[in-house]
Design a protein around this motif. Structure first.
Motif, PDB file in Angstrom:
ATOM      1  N   GLN A 137       0.827  -1.201   0.000  1.00  0.00           N
ATOM      2  CA  GLN A 137       0.000   0.000   0.000  1.00  0.00           C
ATOM      3  C   GLN A 137       0.862   1.252   0.000  1.00  0.00           C
ATOM      4  N   ASP A 138       0.322   2.274  -0.615  1.00  0.00           N
ATOM      5  CA  ASP A 138       0.931   3.595  -0.569  1.00  0.00           C
ATOM      6  C   ASP A 138      -0.179   4.577  -0.232  1.00  0.00           C
ATOM      7  N   HIS A 139      -0.175   5.081   0.998  1.00  0.00           N
ATOM      8  CA  HIS A 139      -1.226   5.982   1.478  1.00  0.00           C
ATOM      9  C   HIS A 139      -2.605   5.343   1.311  1.00  0.00           C
ATOM     10  N   LEU A 140      -2.722   4.105   1.752  1.00  0.00           N
ATOM     11  CA  LEU A 140      -3.955   3.305   1.714  1.00  0.00           C
ATOM     12  C   LEU A 140      -4.444   2.991   0.300  1.00  0.00           C
ATOM     13  N   ARG A 141      -3.612   3.157  -0.679  1.00  0.00           N
ATOM     14  CA  ARG A 141      -3.944   2.761  -2.051  1.00  0.00           C
ATOM     15  C   ARG A 141      -3.119   1.528  -2.402  1.00  0.00           C
ATOM     16  N   PRO A 142      -3.789   0.494  -2.916  1.00  0.00           N
ATOM     17  CA  PRO A 142      -3.043  -0.729  -3.243  1.00  0.00           C
ATOM     18  C   PRO A 142      -2.083  -0.521  -4.403  1.00  0.00           C
ATOM     19  N   LEU A 143      -0.935  -1.168  -4.279  1.00  0.00           N
ATOM     20  CA  LEU A 143       0.089  -1.127  -5.321  1.00  0.00           C
ATOM     21  C   LEU A 143       0.062  -2.428  -6.110  1.00  0.00           C
ATOM     22  N   PRO A 144       0.487  -2.398  -7.363  1.00  0.00           N
ATOM     23  CA  PRO A 144       0.578  -3.657  -8.110  1.00  0.00           C
ATOM     24  C   PRO A 144       1.598  -4.582  -7.450  1.00  0.00           C
ATOM     25  N   PRO A 145       1.314  -5.872  -7.399  1.00  0.00           N
ATOM     26  CA  PRO A 145       2.239  -6.792  -6.732  1.00  0.00           C
ATOM     27  C   PRO A 145       3.585  -6.872  -7.444  1.00  0.00           C
ATOM     28  N   ASP A 146       4.642  -6.787  -6.650  1.00  0.00           N
ATOM     29  CA  ASP A 146       5.997  -6.943  -7.190  1.00  0.00           C
ATOM     30  C   ASP A 146       6.553  -8.289  -6.709  1.00  0.00           C
ATOM     31  N   THR A 147       7.815  -8.525  -6.943  1.00  0.00           N
ATOM     32  CA  THR A 147       8.422  -9.810  -6.605  1.00  0.00           C
ATOM     33  C   THR A 147       8.361 -10.084  -5.104  1.00  0.00           C
ATOM     34  N   LEU A 148       8.641  -9.072  -4.273  1.00  0.00           N
ATOM     35  CA  LEU A 148       8.582  -9.260  -2.825  1.00  0.00           C
ATOM     36  C   LEU A 148       7.167  -9.611  -2.368  1.00  0.00           C
TER      37      LEU A 148
END
Length: 135
Positions: A94-105
């Motif tokens: 999350q970035d400021h309660l907005r979901p981020l696209p999934p990365d490798t981690l």
């Protein structure tokens, strides 16, 4: 220990975390329409896991000493690991309660969390069907 609460509650985090993992990995092929569900599923799964863990702790005193208690401690430790992995995945994604696209981690946390969930779930089944806990 008639009708314990813990087994009734565990279905929610299992379903939510499994679907969140599927959603994240499906996002590799289907994009945002797939992974956008992940954060909500993870949040609900983590909240319901807290309820399931609380119920499990209340029922812990009824587990007899010996192999059943040993399996119970393994179940608790592995499921706590799953909870930590999925909670980390939720917070990192999350970035400021907005979901981020999934990365490798994030995908690695999903995979490890799902593996822990499967092993812990198997141990939970062993407690019920092998040791007769909660029947």
């Amino acid at each position: 220990m008639r009708h314990p609460l813990h087994p009734a509650l565990v279905h929610f985090p299992i379903a939510c975390w499994s679907l969140a993992t599927l959603s994240d990995f499906a996002g590799l092929w289907f994009g945002e329409h797939a992974w956008q569900w992940s954060a909500g599923l993870l949040a609900v799964g983590c909240l319901m896991a807290l309820a399931a863990m609380t119920a499990g702790l209340m029922e812990l005193a009824r587990v007899p000493d010996g192999p059943a208690l040993r399996d119970t401690y393994w179940h608790m430790g592995i499921m706590l690991s799953a909870f930590a992995l999925f909670t980390a995945r939720l917070l990192i994604g999350q970035d400021h309660l907005r979901p981020l696209p999934p990365d490798t981690l994030m995908l690695a946390l999903d995979a490890l969390g799902f593996a822990a969930l499967a092993i812990g779930g198997w141990l939970g089944g062993r407690l019920v069907y092998g040791h007769g806990i909660g029947r």
